[in-house]
Scaffold this motif. Structure first.
Motif, short mmCIF file in Angstrom:
data_model
loop_
_atom_site.label_atom_id
_atom_site.label_comp_id
_atom_site.label_asym_id
_atom_site.label_seq_id
_atom_site.Cartn_x
_atom_site.Cartn_y
_atom_site.Cartn_z
N ASP A 37 1.26 -1.23 -0.12
CA ASP A 37 0.27 0.30 -0.01
C ASP A 37 1.18 0.99 0.28
O ASP A 37 1.29 1.99 0.61
N ARG A 38 0.83 2.24 -0.72
CA ARG A 38 1.16 3.22 -0.82
C ARG A 38 1.21 4.30 -0.18
O ARG A 38 1.99 4.89 0.37
N ILE A 39 -0.11 4.61 0.13
CA ILE A 39 -0.24 5.82 0.84
C ILE A 39 -0.07 4.56 2.90
O ILE A 39 0.57 5.94 3.39
N ALA A 40 0.02 4.26 2.88
CA ALA A 40 0.77 3.49 4.33
C ALA A 40 2.29 3.82 3.74
O ALA A 40 2.29 3.62 5.64
N GLN A 41 3.25 3.35 3.18
CA GLN A 41 4.74 3.62 2.75
C GLN A 41 4.70 5.55 3.39
O GLN A 41 5.42 5.35 3.45
N ALA A 42 3.89 5.94 2.38
CA ALA A 42 3.78 7.14 2.68
C ALA A 42 3.67 7.93 4.60
O ALA A 42 4.35 8.43 5.02
N ASP A 43 3.04 6.68 5.00
CA ASP A 43 2.44 6.82 6.43
C ASP A 43 3.73 6.83 7.49
O ASP A 43 3.47 7.45 8.26
N ASP A 44 4.82 5.71 6.68
CA ASP A 44 5.26 5.16 7.43
C ASP A 44 6.60 6.26 7.21
O ASP A 44 7.53 6.32 8.10
N ARG A 45 6.92 6.43 6.44
CA ARG A 45 7.49 7.74 6.05
C ARG A 45 8.21 8.71 6.80
O ARG A 45 8.54 9.98 6.95
N HIS A 46 6.10 8.64 6.65
CA HIS A 46 6.25 10.69 7.56
C HIS A 46 6.18 10.62 9.45
O HIS A 46 7.59 10.74 9.44
N THR A 47 6.28 8.74 9.57
CA THR A 47 6.79 8.22 11.16
C THR A 47 8.25 8.45 11.04
O THR A 47 9.07 8.45 12.04
N LEU A 48 8.92 7.73 10.22
CA LEU A 48 10.81 7.79 10.03
C LEU A 48 10.77 9.28 10.44
O LEU A 48 11.39 9.82 11.24
N LEU A 49 10.05 10.25 9.54
CA LEU A 49 11.11 11.79 9.60
C LEU A 49 11.00 11.55 10.37
O LEU A 49 11.48 12.90 10.89
N LYS A 50 9.34 12.33 11.47
CA LYS A 50 9.50 13.22 11.96
C LYS A 50 10.05 12.31 13.26
O LYS A 50 11.37 12.77 14.24
N ALA A 51 10.77 11.20 13.53
CA ALA A 51 11.40 10.30 15.11
C ALA A 51 12.56 10.79 14.13
O ALA A 51 13.42 11.32 15.21
N LEU A 52 13.34 11.06 12.90
CA LEU A 52 14.70 10.96 12.13
C LEU A 52 14.85 13.00 12.88
O LEU A 52 15.34 13.25 13.40
N ALA A 53 14.12 13.55 13.07
CA ALA A 53 13.87 14.45 13.55
C ALA A 53 14.22 15.26 14.52
O ALA A 53 14.37 15.59 14.79
N GLN A 54 13.44 14.44 15.51
CA GLN A 54 13.78 14.20 16.93
C GLN A 54 15.37 13.88 17.77
O GLN A 54 15.70 14.24 18.92
N LEU A 55 15.99 13.10 16.64
CA LEU A 55 17.60 12.71 17.00
C LEU A 55 18.69 14.42 17.28
O LEU A 55 18.02 14.73 15.86
N PRO A 56 19.66 13.61 17.77
CA PRO A 56 20.39 15.34 18.51
C PRO A 56 21.37 14.79 16.87
O PRO A 56 21.02 13.90 16.28
N ALA A 57 21.67 16.26 16.23
CA ALA A 57 22.53 16.13 14.97
C ALA A 57 22.87 15.26 15.09
O ALA A 57 23.25 14.82 13.48
N ARG A 58 24.11 15.39 16.09
CA ARG A 58 25.04 14.26 15.03
C ARG A 58 24.64 12.65 15.42
O ARG A 58 25.08 11.20 14.41
N GLN A 59 24.03 12.58 16.29
CA GLN A 59 23.24 11.01 16.42
C GLN A 59 22.68 10.95 14.55
O GLN A 59 22.53 9.88 14.09
N ARG A 60 21.27 11.76 14.56
CA ARG A 60 21.39 12.11 12.74
C ARG A 60 22.22 11.93 11.76
O ARG A 60 21.82 11.31 10.66
N GLU A 61 23.17 12.23 12.19
CA GLU A 61 24.23 11.94 11.26
C GLU A 61 25.32 11.47 10.96
O GLU A 61 24.56 10.45 9.57
N ALA A 62 25.09 10.43 11.55
CA ALA A 62 25.72 8.79 12.09
C ALA A 62 25.17 8.07 11.40
O ALA A 62 25.12 7.17 10.46
N VAL A 63 23.69 8.49 12.12
CA VAL A 63 22.22 7.10 11.22
C VAL A 63 22.08 7.69 9.72
O VAL A 63 21.97 6.38 8.80
#
Length: 181
Positions: free
Chosen positions: A104-130
């Motif tokens: 389901d492409r819409i579900a994949q967009a929701d997954d991406r939204h969740t992932l990007l939102k979680a990624l934004a919460q990481l400190p900069a150095r952790q985000r860079e490393a990941v």
């Protein structure tokens, strides 16, 4: 001298055209915002163009450019610029989502939204490393070179970042429902 400059300009142009999508993806994952990513790539390429005659001779020009990008991102972070991935973060907090099929492409967009939102919460150095280890698929050594730190620091930041991502309830559920995220 004019011919050498034209050759250098052509090489730089070919490099930019060939690497643009990957540079944009990395910049987007670092900044979390399309316009900030475009600005980051643009400023990186401006710096690289000035030194292209040296960069082109390097063993790994893409690694050099990536390092310039990481440094530029770190400078912006140090200046306390806020990076906002998605505005209005909690307005949908009370909504529940149904479980969709893996294709389901819409579900994949929701997954991406969740992932990007979680990624934004990481400190900069952790985000860079990941981002560098798991999206760019760099080795620990390459990531350390790009971040300007030791391999141990990369391991530590990546492990902490992944642990924080795994602790995000919506993200952890999506990973266990078929490995789509």
């Amino acid at each position: 001298m004019g011919v050498r400059k034209q050759v250098g300009d052509r090489e730089f142009h070919d490099f930019v055209v060939g690497r643009w999508p990957r540079l944009m993806r990395t910049a987007f994952l670092l900044t979390g915002e399309q316009h900030a990513a475009e600005d980051l790539v643009q400023s990186t390429l401006e710096q690289v163009y000035v030194a292209w005659h040296k960069v082109a001779l390097a063993d790994a020009p893409e690694a050099y450019v990536r390092r310039v990008m990481i440094n530029a991102h770190a400078r912006r972070y140090r200046r306390k610029l806020r990076e906002v991935l998605l505005p209005g973060g909690s307005r949908n907090a009370g909504l529940t989502h149904e479980v969709a099929d893996i294709g389901d492409r819409i579900a994949q967009a929701d997954d991406r939204h969740t992932l990007l939102k979680a990624l934004a919460q990481l400190p900069a150095r952790q985000r860079e490393a990941v981002v560098l280890r798991y999206w760019e698929d760099l080795t620990e050594t390459q990531t350390a070179e790009a971040m300007g730190c030791s391999v141990g620091t990369v391991k530590s930041n990546a492990a902490k970042g992944i642990a924080k991502l795994r602790a995000v309830p919506g993200l952890a559920e999506k990973v266990t429902q078929g490995g789509r995220t």
